[in-house]
Design a protein around this motif. Structure first.
Motif, PDB file in Angstrom:
ATOM      1  N   TRP A 140     -11.096   0.444   3.321  1.00  0.00           N
ATOM      2  CA  TRP A 140      -9.722   0.683   2.877  1.00  0.00           C
ATOM      3  C   TRP A 140      -8.747   0.535   4.024  1.00  0.00           C
ATOM      4  CZ3 TRP A 140      -7.694   2.077  -1.961  1.00  0.00           C
ATOM      5  CH2 TRP A 140      -8.628   2.144  -2.985  1.00  0.00           C
ATOM      6  N   ARG A 141      -7.554   0.018   3.703  1.00  0.00           N
ATOM      7  CA  ARG A 141      -6.502  -0.170   4.703  1.00  0.00           C
ATOM      8  C   ARG A 141      -5.190   0.417   4.205  1.00  0.00           C
ATOM      9  NH1 ARG A 141     -10.501  -1.793   6.816  1.00  0.00           N
ATOM     10  NH2 ARG A 141     -10.826  -3.682   8.015  1.00  0.00           N
ATOM     11  N   VAL A 142      -4.393   0.882   5.152  1.00  0.00           N
ATOM     12  CA  VAL A 142      -2.998   1.225   4.914  1.00  0.00           C
ATOM     13  C   VAL A 142      -2.202   0.239   5.755  1.00  0.00           C
ATOM     14  CG1 VAL A 142      -1.174   2.930   5.272  1.00  0.00           C
ATOM     15  CG2 VAL A 142      -3.443   3.680   4.540  1.00  0.00           C
ATOM     16  N   VAL A 143      -1.263  -0.463   5.152  1.00  0.00           N
ATOM     17  CA  VAL A 143      -0.399  -1.383   5.888  1.00  0.00           C
ATOM     18  C   VAL A 143       1.000  -0.791   5.868  1.00  0.00           C
ATOM     19  CG1 VAL A 143       0.558  -3.709   5.999  1.00  0.00           C
ATOM     20  CG2 VAL A 143      -1.823  -3.378   5.311  1.00  0.00           C
ATOM     21  N   TYR A 144       1.586  -0.696   7.052  1.00  0.00           N
ATOM     22  CA  TYR A 144       2.912  -0.097   7.167  1.00  0.00           C
ATOM     23  C   TYR A 144       3.720  -0.811   8.243  1.00  0.00           C
ATOM     24  CZ  TYR A 144       1.530   2.235  11.507  1.00  0.00           C
ATOM     25  OH  TYR A 144       1.121   2.489  12.789  1.00  0.00           O
ATOM     26  N   GLY A 145       5.004  -0.566   8.219  1.00  0.00           N
ATOM     27  CA  GLY A 145       5.896  -1.093   9.243  1.00  0.00           C
ATOM     28  C   GLY A 145       6.832   0.006   9.703  1.00  0.00           C
ATOM     29  N   LEU A 146       7.322  -0.125  10.914  1.00  0.00           N
ATOM     30  CA  LEU A 146       8.362   0.785  11.408  1.00  0.00           C
ATOM     31  C   LEU A 146       9.698   0.115  11.172  1.00  0.00           C
ATOM     32  CD1 LEU A 146       6.872   2.052  14.791  1.00  0.00           C
ATOM     33  CD2 LEU A 146       7.195   3.352  12.699  1.00  0.00           C
TER      34      LEU A 146
END
Length: 160
Positions: A68-74
């Motif tokens: 599983w992955r969480v993809v995020y940006g600032l």
């Protein structure tokens, strides 16, 4: 603020579809993802930089099986927010067949499948191929000075 709490470094926001992803994930994955996001918001952990078309975003590997992955940006937080920057979660999905990265591309409005830097490099033409003049042929190794020459058969010996 109590003694055990620390002030968060970033705000937190979710793409509505990412929030749905999180709610539909198995409970153990949901708990792990939220714990890791808390570390990101408190600036005690940072995800791995993504490359290629998803440069500027980061990923978290949620579980020990690496499924599983969480993809995020600032990004800059909305005006009037407590924090100047926020962690914006784009997707919480399984990695299988790059599903998470394909979905992130769709959510970001990409019309084609996002490519990593490695994939882009593998598909691009080598710069060495473009530097040679058209029609240039390298000499055969046997015709280069100092290189061994192939043996001639006795039938082709010149007569003396």
């Amino acid at each position: 603020m109590s003694q055990g709490q620390q002030k968060s470094a970033f705000g937190l926001s979710f793409d509505p579809r990412a929030l749905t992803d999180l709610l539909q994930a198995p409970s153990d994955i949901r708990d792990l993802a939220l714990a890791q996001l808390q570390d990101i918001v408190n600036a005690t952990r940072f995800g791995i930089h993504l490359t290629g078309d998803l440069e500027g975003y980061r990923k978290l590997v949620v579980d020990s099986r690496r499924e599983w992955r969480v993809v995020y940006g600032l990004r800059i937080a909305p005006e009037g927010a407590v924090h100047q920057r926020e962690v914006h979660v784009v997707a919480v999905r399984p990695r299988a067949d790059n599903d998470v990265y394909d979905e992130v591309g769709r959510r970001l409005g990409m019309t084609r499948r996002p490519l990593s830097a490695r994939t882009h490099a593998a598909r691009s033409r080598s710069p060495q191929l473009a530097t040679r003049a058209p029609g240039f042929r390298s000499p055969l190794p046997s015709s280069m000075p100092g290189m061994p020459r192939p043996a001639q058969s006795p039938a082709h010996r010149p007569a003396y």
